[in-house]
Design a protein around this motif. Structure first.
Motif, PDB file in Angstrom:
ATOM      1  N   LEU A 182     -12.545 -29.022  20.869  1.00  0.00           N
ATOM      2  CA  LEU A 182     -11.410 -28.253  20.370  1.00  0.00           C
ATOM      3  C   LEU A 182     -10.282 -29.208  20.017  1.00  0.00           C
ATOM      4  O   LEU A 182     -10.106 -30.229  20.672  1.00  0.00           O
ATOM      5  CB  LEU A 182     -10.889 -27.279  21.444  1.00  0.00           C
ATOM      6  N   VAL A 229     -11.748 -21.091  26.076  1.00  0.00           N
ATOM      7  CA  VAL A 229     -11.519 -21.546  24.702  1.00  0.00           C
ATOM      8  C   VAL A 229     -10.223 -20.962  24.158  1.00  0.00           C
ATOM      9  O   VAL A 229      -9.392 -21.674  23.567  1.00  0.00           O
ATOM     10  CB  VAL A 229     -12.719 -21.170  23.812  1.00  0.00           C
ATOM     11  N   HIS A 230     -10.004 -19.663  24.351  1.00  0.00           N
ATOM     12  CA  HIS A 230      -8.789 -19.017  23.843  1.00  0.00           C
ATOM     13  C   HIS A 230      -7.540 -19.571  24.520  1.00  0.00           C
ATOM     14  O   HIS A 230      -6.513 -19.785  23.851  1.00  0.00           O
ATOM     15  CB  HIS A 230      -8.884 -17.506  24.033  1.00  0.00           C
ATOM     16  N   ILE A 287      -6.845 -23.072  22.989  1.00  0.00           N
ATOM     17  CA  ILE A 287      -6.372 -22.999  21.599  1.00  0.00           C
ATOM     18  C   ILE A 287      -4.939 -22.473  21.553  1.00  0.00           C
ATOM     19  O   ILE A 287      -4.086 -23.019  20.836  1.00  0.00           O
ATOM     20  CB  ILE A 287      -7.314 -22.130  20.747  1.00  0.00           C
ATOM     21  N   ALA A 308      -6.317 -29.890  23.222  1.00  0.00           N
ATOM     22  CA  ALA A 308      -7.622 -30.340  22.727  1.00  0.00           C
ATOM     23  C   ALA A 308      -8.572 -30.559  23.902  1.00  0.00           C
ATOM     24  O   ALA A 308      -8.142 -30.791  25.043  1.00  0.00           O
ATOM     25  CB  ALA A 308      -7.463 -31.633  21.933  1.00  0.00           C
TER      26      ALA A 308
END
Length: 276
Positions: A24, A80-81, A84, A89
């Motif tokens: 990410l 992940v959310h 982000i 990262a």
């Protein structure tokens, strides 16, 4: 930051089944503060957000196996959310860091003061990871001989503390001079420890039948530590590497992410009260 990580731990060195590299984040985004972790779990993510980092560098992949969704209703999707939304990262160095020299097992070997290090399992000639000193695990000489019982107590003292601790298999009075170590799951390398002439092999996630068969065949004594504890030492060396980048602050997570949280030893036979 990504360029420095990939210079030291080229993704091409990773096993075919592994998933390493940038997971990410924008490669060109500035990074001023980094958190080094073994596992990307809700607790270490919370630690990263509280510390205000722009990047997490993890050893274990968050997305190792294929997923069909990263919806926030799923465990990994929530992570992940969160990352982000916070602009954090995520980078992973896994088996490419295991095989590197220095790599994960060099950091583990340093906890025992091992000298004369050599790889436990060398990559096949012609493979991308093949090269001087590289390979899974390390074999070296202890500063002084120890019995297996003494070495087990010593391992519990020099490794990060966990509820799992360290257990050993073999004659407690066996003298250990040459020790093999491998960070993370290592029972695939039992035969390598025998071929290397080690007196004992310390790793994690050893299983009942392979361990028993290994000992029955006359292999080295075994020490089984918590998976997290065998890989946490590498984070200090990783942080030192990244700290060399101008203007970058590196933090190391000491959160114990080993899933085992309670340990109780069975009382010794002589300590048990006789049955009525």
């Amino acid at each position: 930051m990504v360029a420095e990580l990939e210079r030291r731990y080229p993704p091409i060195w990773a096993e075919d089944w592994d998933r390493v590299g940038l997971v990410l984040g924008e490669p060109s985004a500035p990074v001023r503060r980094v958190l080094c972790v073994v596992d990307v779990v809700p607790e270490t993510v919370a630690e990263a957000l509280d510390a205000g980092v722009e990047m997490i560098v993890a050893h274990h992949p968050l997305l190792l196996r294929g997923v069909s969704s990263v919806a926030p209703t799923t465990y990994k999707g929530r992570i992940v959310h969160q990352l982000i939304r916070a602009g954090v990262a995520l980078y992973v160095a896994h088996t490419n860091a295991d095989v590197a020299a220095p790599g994960v097992s060099d950091s583990l070997a340093a906890r025992f003061g091992l000298t004369g290090l050599r790889p436990l399992h060398t990559p096949a000639p012609g493979s991308p990871a093949y090269g001087p000193g590289r390979g899974i695990g390390r074999v070296g000489e202890l500063p002084r001989p120890m019995t297996l019982a003494e070495l087990t107590r010593h391992a519990a003292a020099v490794l990060p503390a966990t509820a799992w601790g360290v257990r050993a298999a073999g004659d407690p009075g066996r003298t250990v001079r040459t020790l093999a170590v491998s960070g993370g799951s290592g029972d695939a390398f039992l035969a390598d420890a025998t071929v290397a002439g080690a007196d004992a092999f310390l790793t994690a996630d050893l299983r009942h039948h392979p361990a028993g068969e290994h000992l029955a065949a006359g292999g080295p004594a075994l020490l089984d530590a918590a998976h997290w504890a065998t890989e946490r030492p590498w984070l200090d060396d990783l942080a030192a590497l990244l700290r060399d980048a101008p203007g970058v602050e590196t933090l190391v997570s000491d959160l114990d992410t080993d899933p085992w949280t309670v340990h109780a030893s069975t009382p010794a036979v002589d300590d048990k009260e006789p049955r009525p």
